[in-house]
Design an enzyme around this catalytic site. Structure first.
Site, PDB file in Angstrom:
ATOM      1  N   ARG A 100     -10.211   0.458   8.263  1.00 35.81           N
ATOM      2  CA  ARG A 100      -9.642  -0.736   8.653  1.00 35.81           C
ATOM      3  C   ARG A 100     -10.772  -1.515   9.417  1.00 35.81           C
ATOM      4  O   ARG A 100     -10.333  -2.656   9.720  1.00 35.81           O
ATOM      5  CB  ARG A 100      -8.236  -0.776   9.350  1.00 35.81           C
ATOM      6  CG  ARG A 100      -7.124  -0.857   8.810  1.00 35.81           C
ATOM      7  CD  ARG A 100      -6.143  -0.709  10.015  1.00 35.81           C
ATOM      8  NE  ARG A 100      -4.724  -1.370   9.857  1.00 35.81           N
ATOM      9  CZ  ARG A 100      -3.711  -0.992   9.123  1.00 35.81           C
ATOM     10  NH1 ARG A 100      -3.684   0.384   8.609  1.00 35.81           N
ATOM     11  NH2 ARG A 100      -2.643  -1.674   9.172  1.00 35.81           N
ATOM     12  N   LYS A 107       0.777  -1.365   0.141  1.00 37.46           N
ATOM     13  CA  LYS A 107       0.116   0.042   0.194  1.00 37.46           C
ATOM     14  C   LYS A 107       0.882   1.317   0.028  1.00 37.46           C
ATOM     15  O   LYS A 107       0.747   2.345  -0.696  1.00 37.46           O
ATOM     16  CB  LYS A 107      -0.933  -0.060   1.455  1.00 37.46           C
ATOM     17  CG  LYS A 107      -1.756  -1.331   1.472  1.00 37.46           C
ATOM     18  CD  LYS A 107      -2.904  -1.170   2.734  1.00 37.46           C
ATOM     19  CE  LYS A 107      -2.132  -1.046   3.889  1.00 37.46           C
ATOM     20  NZ  LYS A 107      -1.514  -2.354   4.277  1.00 37.46           N
ATOM     21  N   ARG A 125      12.190  -5.224   5.374  1.00 37.44           N
ATOM     22  CA  ARG A 125      11.845  -3.770   5.059  1.00 37.44           C
ATOM     23  C   ARG A 125      12.623  -2.781   5.999  1.00 37.44           C
ATOM     24  O   ARG A 125      12.844  -2.947   7.236  1.00 37.44           O
ATOM     25  CB  ARG A 125      10.228  -3.481   5.030  1.00 37.44           C
ATOM     26  CG  ARG A 125       9.901  -1.950   5.150  1.00 37.44           C
ATOM     27  CD  ARG A 125       8.530  -1.903   4.785  1.00 37.44           C
ATOM     28  NE  ARG A 125       7.779  -2.221   6.167  1.00 37.44           N
ATOM     29  CZ  ARG A 125       6.657  -2.344   6.494  1.00 37.44           C
ATOM     30  NH1 ARG A 125       5.809  -1.866   5.306  1.00 37.44           N
ATOM     31  NH2 ARG A 125       6.056  -2.775   7.661  1.00 37.44           N
ATOM     32  N   ARG A 178      11.068  -0.595  11.588  1.00 39.30           N
ATOM     33  CA  ARG A 178       9.596  -0.208  12.465  1.00 39.30           C
ATOM     34  C   ARG A 178       9.763  -1.308  13.535  1.00 39.30           C
ATOM     35  O   ARG A 178      10.000  -2.581  13.295  1.00 39.30           O
ATOM     36  CB  ARG A 178       8.535  -0.187  11.529  1.00 39.30           C
ATOM     37  CG  ARG A 178       8.049   0.871  10.839  1.00 39.30           C
ATOM     38  CD  ARG A 178       7.114   0.848   9.835  1.00 39.30           C
ATOM     39  NE  ARG A 178       5.863   0.051  10.177  1.00 39.30           N
ATOM     40  CZ  ARG A 178       4.760  -0.297   9.424  1.00 39.30           C
ATOM     41  NH1 ARG A 178       4.667   0.331   8.291  1.00 39.30           N
ATOM     42  NH2 ARG A 178       3.763  -0.855   9.859  1.00 39.30           N
ATOM     43  N   ARG A 229      -0.775  -8.763  13.348  1.00 44.85           N
ATOM     44  CA  ARG A 229      -1.210  -7.424  12.279  1.00 44.85           C
ATOM     45  C   ARG A 229      -2.028  -8.084  11.259  1.00 44.85           C
ATOM     46  O   ARG A 229      -2.970  -7.809  10.710  1.00 44.85           O
ATOM     47  CB  ARG A 229      -0.218  -6.936  11.694  1.00 44.85           C
ATOM     48  CG  ARG A 229       0.403  -5.661  12.700  1.00 44.85           C
ATOM     49  CD  ARG A 229       1.600  -5.294  12.315  1.00 44.85           C
ATOM     50  NE  ARG A 229       2.039  -4.689  11.058  1.00 44.85           N
ATOM     51  CZ  ARG A 229       3.055  -4.533  10.507  1.00 44.85           C
ATOM     52  NH1 ARG A 229       4.287  -4.844  11.155  1.00 44.85           N
ATOM     53  NH2 ARG A 229       2.975  -3.895   9.133  1.00 44.85           N
TER      54      ARG A 229
END
Ligand code: AP5
Ligand code: MG
Length: 215
Positions: A88, A13, A127, A161, A172
């Site tokens: 969400r 996203k 990431r 993160r 998640r």
């Protein structure tokens, strides 16, 4: 143009939203980015959100819908909005309808990035971003051209993160399946859902999204 990018953690996203910002001058409204900024600044919202985010759970609907409304109010009516990571929950989807209607905006597309969850764990745990300009990188899929130096701004500082570890990623994803996936049929009934193969490479995903927006 107002669009939602929908998909589980790591679906791409943020990656695709950045591309739309660069190519079309649209504005990215990422509740995840807004909440991380609030945590960093130590605001009251940030203090409430920090532990929830680190556990991979969802921050309250009131907080995120409030952030979205504020951000839209700072935008010109002519600027297109890309909702990244919002809504969400069903309550957030309902709030978004009201937020858009009260500002004379119409939702054009809900773009679902279809992905294979197991592959996403590797995407997320690999990431990292430039600590200075925020450009995104990945240990395997997108390394800086010169090792350890950001392609965009030349910084040598990078960050990861705190919620990008395997255990939190699994939580998640479970939150996505339980609370976010159920909003798709609602948008489907309104004829707004467009599906894109999120496992294709980044440029192909971008091309598929561009084709939807240009149609
Ligand atoms: P948020 O920041 O929204 O995180 P998320 O939904 O878990 O999604 P990610 O940002 O991890 O993934 P992405 O889809 O943006 O993927 P990306 O492009 O980075 O939310 C974080 C937390 O904030 C939540 O857990 C919650 O606590 C809270 N929160 C946020 N919004 C909320 C809301 N509305 N309500 C309640 N709580 C909320 O891509 C991932 C990696 O893969 C990158 O390294 C990228 O380079 C790579 N990649 C991308 N596309 C491809 C591709 N096609 N091929 C190969 N690699 C790719
Ligand atoms: Mg993101």
């Amino acid at each position: 143009m107002n669009i939602i990018l929908l998909g589980p953690p790591g679906a791409g996203k943020g990656t695709q939203a950045s591309k739309l910002v660069a190519d079309r001058g649209m504005v990215q409204l990422s509740t995840g980015d807004m909440l991380r900024a609030a945590v960093k600044a130590g605001t009251p919202i940030g203090l409430k959100a920090k532990a929830v985010m680190e556990a991979g759970e969802l921050v309250s609907d009131e907080i995120v819908s409030g952030l979205i409304g504020e951000k839209l109010d700072s935008m010109a009516a002519s600027e297109g909005a890309i909702f990244d990571g919002y809504p969400r929950t069903e309550a957030q989807a309902h709030s978004l309808d009201e937020i858009l209607a009260s500002r004379g905006r119409v939702l054009d597309h809900v773009i679902e990035l279809e992905v294979d969850e197991d592959a996403l764990v590797e995407r997320i745990t690999g990431r990292y971003t430039c600590a200075n300009c925020g450009e995104g990188y990945h240990d395997r899929f997108k390394q800086p051209k010169a090792e350890g130096v950001c392609d965009v701004c030349g910084s040598t500082e990078f960050k990861r993160r705190p919620d990008d570890n395997e255990e939190t990623v699994r939580t998640r994803m479970a939150e996505y399946r339980a609370k976010t996936a159920p909003i798709l049929p609602v948008y489907e009934a309104r004829g707004l859902v467009r599906r894109v193969d999120g496992m294709a490479d980044m440029a192909e995903v971008s091309a598929a999204i561009a084709a939807i927006l240009d149609n």
